[in-house]
Design an enzyme around this catalytic site. Structure first.
Site, PDB file in Angstrom:
ATOM      1  N   GLN A  79      -4.604  -1.558   9.593  1.00 15.32           N
ATOM      2  CA  GLN A  79      -4.359  -2.838   9.160  1.00 15.32           C
ATOM      3  C   GLN A  79      -5.015  -3.672  10.058  1.00 15.32           C
ATOM      4  OE1 GLN A  79      -3.411  -3.490   6.061  1.00 15.32           O
ATOM      5  NE2 GLN A  79      -3.992  -5.674   6.174  1.00 15.32           N
ATOM      6  N   LYS A 129       0.845  -1.190   0.165  1.00 14.70           N
ATOM      7  CA  LYS A 129       0.078  -0.062   0.083  1.00 14.70           C
ATOM      8  C   LYS A 129       1.035   1.325  -0.099  1.00 14.70           C
ATOM      9  CE  LYS A 129      -3.967  -2.472   2.337  1.00 14.70           C
ATOM     10  NZ  LYS A 129      -4.527  -2.906   3.501  1.00 14.70           N
ATOM     11  N   ASP A 164     -10.986   3.084   4.850  1.00 15.69           N
ATOM     12  CA  ASP A 164     -11.409   1.967   4.728  1.00 15.69           C
ATOM     13  C   ASP A 164     -12.981   1.774   4.395  1.00 15.69           C
ATOM     14  OD1 ASP A 164      -9.449  -0.220   4.843  1.00 15.69           O
ATOM     15  OD2 ASP A 164      -8.729   0.197   6.917  1.00 15.69           O
TER      16      ASP A 164
HETATM   17  N1  GUN Z   1      -6.978  -6.507   6.488  1.00 18.19           N
HETATM   18  C1  GUN Z   1      -7.531  -7.322   5.479  1.00 18.19           C
HETATM   19  N2  GUN Z   1      -8.411  -6.275   4.538  1.00 18.19           N
HETATM   20  C2  GUN Z   1      -8.285  -5.264   5.043  1.00 18.19           C
HETATM   21  C3  GUN Z   1      -8.636  -4.038   4.589  1.00 18.19           C
HETATM   22  O1  GUN Z   1      -9.310  -3.727   3.503  1.00 18.19           O
HETATM   23  N3  GUN Z   1      -8.323  -2.945   5.372  1.00 18.19           N
HETATM   24  C4  GUN Z   1      -7.637  -3.164   6.354  1.00 18.19           C
HETATM   25  N4  GUN Z   1      -7.486  -1.954   7.269  1.00 18.19           N
HETATM   26  N5  GUN Z   1      -7.296  -4.236   6.979  1.00 18.19           N
HETATM   27  C5  GUN Z   1      -7.582  -5.324   6.289  1.00 18.19           C
END
Ligand code: GUN
Length: 297
Positions: free
Chosen positions: A96, A52, A119
Site C-alpha cells: 500500500q 481489499k 498493481d
Molecule cells: N495507494 C493509493 N492507491 C493505490 C493503489 O492503487 N495501489 C497501492 N499499492 N497503493 C495505493
C-alpha cells in the site's frame, strides 16, 4: 438529463466474473492468493487495505496481510517482499502506497516479482503498458476504462483531458486512453499543476478524468455540456459528521452534474472499480502462474 454512473453495480459485475474465474481455478486445484503489505499509520491506508482483504474473502481469494511498523528500517519491507515473492500460495503482492519517507518507493516497486505485481507499478509492467502489451493494467485506470465501456462512452476520436499526472492514475490513464485499442483512440491531454490554462482545456473535453487529489478542484462551470466526468478523487474533508469528516471527489459534484452528460459519484463511482480490478489482476496472476485458461470479465 445527467446519467449517474453506478460504480457499485459495474464493480459487482466484475466481482461476479472474478468469482467465476476463482471457480475455474479451483477446478484446476489452484486457490488464488493476494498479499497486502501495510507500512503506514495513515488511517485512510488502513481502511483501504482492510477493504481489499474483505473483497478477497468475498470472491474466494486467499488473503495474506503483513503489517510493518512505519518506523521500521526499509530492510524489513524488502525482506517481506522477498519472502512473498518466494511463496507459492501468493500470486499477487500489493504494497500500500504511500510508504514512509525513509523508504525508497521505487526500490520497493522494483523488488516485487513483476509476475506478482498486481498493481502494475513495476517498471517492467509500466513499460509493457506503454508499449500496448500490458500484463496487469493499474487498477484505477483499468476500472475507469471498464466504467466507460459499461456506459458505452465513445472514446475513439473523443477529446479526453486527464487532470493529474501521478504514476498511479494520471500517467497510466492517459496511456490507456491513447492506445490503439477498444476504449482507447482518444485525443488525450494530460493537465497538471503547471498547466497554464486548465479551463480552456476542460472546455473542449468530451471526457474528463479528474485525478488531481484536490477536493472539488474541477467546477461544473469549466466543463463542456454533455461531457463524461470521471472523478477519481477520494478526499477526506472535515465535516460535522459522526466520523468528523466526509468524502468528496476532485470534482464539485453539484455544479458538474448540472452540465455533464454522465458523471461518477464519490463515493460509489471509481472507488469500487479500483478494488474490483485488483481482484481481477489477482486471478489473472494465479491463472498465468499455473497456466489455467480463465474467462476474465
Ligand atoms: N495507494 C493509493 N492507491 C493505490 C493503489 O492503487 N495501489 C497501492 N499499492 N497503493 C495505493
Amino acid at each position: 438529463m445527467t446519467e449517474v454512473i453506478d460504480g457499485e453495480a459495474v464493480a459487482a459485475d466484475v466481482r461476479s466474473g472474478v468469482a467465476d474465474c476463482v471457480a475455474t481455478l479451483a477446478d484446476a486445484g489452484v486457490k488464488p492468493g493476494l498479499a497486502t503489505v501495510l507500512m503506514s499509520d495513515d488511517p485512510a491506508s488502513e481502511t483501504y487495505v482492510s477493504m481489499k482483504q474483505r473483497d478477497c474473502e468475498e470472491v474466494g481469494i486467499e488473503s495474506v496481510h503483513v503489517e510493518i511498523d512505519a518506523n521500521a528500517p526499509a530492510a524489513e519491507l524488502y525482506k517481506t517482499i522477498d519472502d512473498l515473492n518466494q511463496r507459492e500460495d501468493v500470486h499477487g503482492i500489493l504494497v500500500q502506497l504511500p510508504v514512509p519517507d525513509h523508504v525508497d518507493k521505487r526500490g520497493v516497486l522494483r523488488r516485487i516479482d513483476p509476475e506478482k505485481d498486481v498493481d502494475g507499478f513495476h517498471p517492467e509492467n509500466v513499460g509493457r503498458l506503454v508499449a500496448g502489451n500490458a500484463r496487469y493494467k493499474p487498477c484505477t485506470p483499468h476500472g475507469v476504462q471498464k466504467l466507460l465501456d459499461a456506459y458505452d462512452v465513445e472514446t475513439e476520436g473523443a477529446d479526453a483531458v486527464v487532470v493529474g499526472r501521478s504514476d498511479i492514475v494520471g500517467k497510466p490513464m492517459a496511456n490507456l486512453l491513447i492506445q490503439k485499442a477498444p476504449t482507447g483512440n482518444a485525443t488525450t491531454t494530460v493537465c497538471h499543476s503547471r498547466t497554464e490554462d486548465l479551463d480552456a482545456k476542460l472546455a473542449d473535453a468530451d471526457i474528463v478524468v479528474a485525478a488531481a487529489g484536490i477536493p472539488e478542484f474541477v467546477d461544473g462551470s469549466t466543463l463542456k455540456s454533455g461531457a463524461t466526468v470521471i472523478d477519481v478523487g477520494i478526499n477526506r474533508v472535515d465535516a460535522d459528521t459522526e466520523k468528523g469528516y466526509e468524502l468528496v471527489g476532485d470534482v464539485d459534484y453539484d455544479s458538474a452534474s448540472e452540465v455533464a452528460g454522465a458523471i461518477t459519484p464519490v463515493p460509489g463511482g471509481v472507488g469500487p472499480m479500483t478494488r474490483a480490478m485488483l481482484l481481477y489482476n489477482t486471478v489473472k496472476a494465479a491463472a498465468r502462474r499455473h497456466d489455467v485458461d480463465i474467462d476474465l470479465p
